[in-house]
Design an enzyme around this catalytic site. Structure first.
Site, PDB file in Angstrom:
ATOM      1  N   VAL A   1       4.467  -5.998 -10.319  1.00  8.88           N
ATOM      2  CA  VAL A   1       5.115  -4.336 -10.574  1.00  8.88           C
ATOM      3  C   VAL A   1       6.998  -4.670  -9.945  1.00  8.88           C
ATOM      4  CG1 VAL A   1       4.638  -1.852  -9.987  1.00  8.88           C
ATOM      5  CG2 VAL A   1       3.150  -3.604 -10.357  1.00  8.88           C
ATOM      6  N   SER A   2       6.893  -5.240  -8.388  1.00  2.54           N
ATOM      7  CA  SER A   2       7.962  -5.007  -7.380  1.00  2.54           C
ATOM      8  C   SER A   2       9.285  -5.189  -8.751  1.00  2.54           C
ATOM      9  CB  SER A   2       8.079  -6.657  -6.793  1.00  2.54           C
ATOM     10  OG  SER A   2       6.871  -6.101  -5.603  1.00  2.54           O
ATOM     11  N   ASN A   3      10.451  -4.339  -8.304  1.00  3.57           N
ATOM     12  CA  ASN A   3      12.230  -4.545  -9.160  1.00  3.57           C
ATOM     13  C   ASN A   3      13.132  -5.978  -8.575  1.00  3.57           C
ATOM     14  OD1 ASN A   3      11.556  -2.986 -11.454  1.00  3.57           O
ATOM     15  ND2 ASN A   3      11.139  -1.364 -10.002  1.00  3.57           N
TER      16      ASN A   3
ATOM     17  N   ASP B   1       7.051   2.552 -19.405  1.00  5.11           N
ATOM     18  CA  ASP B   1       8.028   2.936 -20.470  1.00  5.11           C
ATOM     19  C   ASP B   1       8.110   3.684 -21.920  1.00  5.11           C
ATOM     20  OD1 ASP B   1      10.252  -0.176 -19.052  1.00  5.11           O
ATOM     21  OD2 ASP B   1      10.183   1.396 -18.209  1.00  5.11           O
TER      22      ASP B   1
ATOM     23  N   ARG C   1      17.909  -0.760 -10.415  1.00  2.00           N
ATOM     24  CA  ARG C   1      16.554  -2.066 -10.177  1.00  2.00           C
ATOM     25  C   ARG C   1      17.226  -3.255  -9.392  1.00  2.00           C
ATOM     26  NH1 ARG C   1      15.358   1.060 -14.586  1.00  2.00           N
ATOM     27  NH2 ARG C   1      13.385   2.169 -14.369  1.00  2.00           N
TER      28      ARG C   1
ATOM     29  N   HIS D   1      13.070  -4.596 -18.551  1.00  2.00           N
ATOM     30  CA  HIS D   1      13.188  -3.223 -17.355  1.00  2.00           C
ATOM     31  C   HIS D   1      13.737  -2.252 -16.844  1.00  2.00           C
ATOM     32  CE1 HIS D   1      10.209  -0.283 -16.187  1.00  2.00           C
ATOM     33  NE2 HIS D   1      10.605  -0.354 -14.797  1.00  2.00           N
TER      34      HIS D   1
ATOM     35  N   ALA E   1       0.984  -1.392   0.033  1.00  2.00           N
ATOM     36  CA  ALA E   1      -0.137  -0.257  -0.231  1.00  2.00           C
ATOM     37  C   ALA E   1       0.822   1.241   0.121  1.00  2.00           C
ATOM     38  CB  ALA E   1      -1.092   0.251   1.355  1.00  2.00           C
ATOM     39  N   GLY E   2       1.968   0.996   0.023  1.00  2.00           N
ATOM     40  CA  GLY E   2       2.918   2.210  -0.914  1.00  2.00           C
ATOM     41  C   GLY E   2       2.672   2.996  -1.851  1.00  2.00           C
ATOM     42  N   ALA E   3       3.817   3.501  -2.382  1.00  2.00           N
ATOM     43  CA  ALA E   3       3.822   4.844  -2.953  1.00  2.00           C
ATOM     44  C   ALA E   3       3.361   4.358  -4.557  1.00  2.00           C
ATOM     45  CB  ALA E   3       5.163   5.501  -3.410  1.00  2.00           C
ATOM     46  N   VAL E   4       3.053   3.381  -5.269  1.00  2.00           N
ATOM     47  CA  VAL E   4       2.616   2.791  -6.515  1.00  2.00           C
ATOM     48  C   VAL E   4       1.428   1.735  -6.338  1.00  2.00           C
ATOM     49  CG1 VAL E   4       3.094   1.662  -8.185  1.00  2.00           C
ATOM     50  CG2 VAL E   4       4.798   2.482  -6.994  1.00  2.00           C
TER      51      VAL E   4
ATOM     52  N   ARG F   1       6.594   6.593 -20.962  1.00  2.00           N
ATOM     53  CA  ARG F   1       7.719   8.200 -20.863  1.00  2.00           C
ATOM     54  C   ARG F   1       8.101   7.925 -22.089  1.00  2.00           C
ATOM     55  NH1 ARG F   1      10.160   4.713 -15.531  1.00  2.00           N
ATOM     56  NH2 ARG F   1       8.634   6.235 -14.166  1.00  2.00           N
TER      57      ARG F   1
END
Ligand SMILES: NC(=O)c1ccc[n+]([C@@H]2O[C@H](COP(=O)([O-])OP(=O)(O)OC[C@H]3O[C@@H](n4cnc5c(N)ncnc54)[C@H](O)[C@@H]3O)[C@@H](O)[C@H]2O)c1
Ligand SMILES: O=C(O)C[C@H](O)C(=O)O
Length: 308
Positions: free
Chosen positions: A118-120, A148, A88, A175, A8-11, A151
């Protein structure tokens, strides 16, 4: 449609917010290991419901996977982000253990779920989820290329002086700061090849700026970006939930496609209710094939660090 977001962090919280605002899911469960954190984020987000006009029910839970039971889609954002100056790939020592435990816990309660990683380092984490869960390959998707590509379009629009809505382009490959393959040859401004407007040198600069898009933001923010990543994840979730058959570059297990085997790396896929409906093989130039091969070697090197 029930969606679980672990982390539940930023992402994770951004992803949950965008999913809620798009109003296609009945329920979003936010889970975190930090006591009360997911509950707080969920409550804060629910207090935007009347302001942002959504009916999605967002709930938070601390490390109790029974609350995630029977999730149609599970998003894994749990793990640490990098600090400025890190790659990463340097996150693998901490994040691999987290992703392995989390993915196992998720499928224990949602054996039919589709997992978005999603985690790197994301390509390697996606590969780890395959090895850990044994889920069918069409139900494990790594999110990186969608971000990507966003961006890439941002940098193309900047170079063209054009609105982003006029620009299209895709990034495939790993990635990573060095492994991305922005397909400048195929990028367009309202169906016209961007090479009609931009020199090779300027397009190369767009490529390089795209490749370090994450690191650029980490240097500015002191941590990883979260708005565009969260939005990119919500786009994948919506394509699956609403059976949109949309094409995104995603990290997917390749078994011969693009001449690659036993690797998760960014390739164009069609997303629908079954997850990966189709892996799309596009004709690459010799230079693009070489970059893809080089990129795969970097991903394989990181995969080799996994204690499988
Ligand atoms: N694939 C991509 O394009 C992309 C984009 C952005 C970030 N990321 C990665 O996503 C991850 C999260 O980034 P962030 O900025 O949200 O970090 P963050 O630190 O803000 O959030 C991570 C959350 O995970 C939680 N967590 C840690 N271990 C857990 C566990 N075992 N179970 C449940 N929750 C756990 C933490 O408590 C924290 O709240 C990082 O690895 C980052 O590199 C990937
Ligand atoms: O770059 C990072 O550390 C996070 C993520 O992979 C990104 O591209 O934003």
């Amino acid at each position: 449609m029930k969606v679980t977001v672990v982390g539940a962090g930023a992402v994770g919280a951004s992803c949950a917010e965008y999913i809620a605002i798009k109003n296609f899911a009945s329920e979003v469960v936010l889970l975190d290991i930090k006591e009360g954190f997911a509950e707080g984020k969920a409550m804060d987000l629910m207090q935007t419901a009347s302001l942002n006009g959504f009916d999605t029910k967002i709930t938070g839970i601390t490390n109790d996977y029974s609350a995630t039971a029977n999730s149609d889609i599970c998003v894994i954002t749990s793990g640490i982000p990098r600090k400025p100056g890190m790659t990463r790939e340097e996150l693998i020592g901490i994040n691999a253990g987290i992703v392995k435990t989390v993915s196992s816990s998720l499928i224990e309660h949602s054996p039919n779920t589709i997992i978005i990683v999603v985690s790197n380092p994301m390509d390697t984490m996606t590969y780890l989820v395959h090895k850990t869960t044994g889920l069918p390959k069409h139900r494990i998707i790594g999110m990186g290329g969608a971000l990507d590509s966003a961006r890439f379009k941002y940098r193309l629009a900047e170079a063209l002086g054009a609105p982003i809505s006029d620009v299209d382009g895709m990034v495939i490959g790993g990635h990573s700061d060095t492994g991305m393959v922005p397909l400048t040859r195929l990028a367009t401004r309202n169906s016209v090849l961007v090479s009609e407007f931009l020199s090779e040198d300027r397009l190369n600069q767009v490529k390089e700026d795209t490749k370090v898009g994450g690191a650029t933001l980490t240097k500015l923010l002191g941590t990883s970006a979260w708005y565009a990543p969260g939005a990119a994840v919500s786009g994948l979730v919506q394509a699956i939930a609403c059976n949109q058959k949309k094409m995104f570059p995603c990290s997917v297990l390749l078994e011969g496609e693009y001449g690659l085997n036993d690797i998760c790396i960014g390739a164009p896929v069609i997303l629908g209710r079954n997850g990966i409906e189709k892996i799309v093989e596009i004709e690459l130039s010799d230079a693009e094939k070489a970059h893809m091969q080089e990129s795969s070697e970097g991903v394989r090197k990181t995969n080799g660090l996994l204690a499988l």
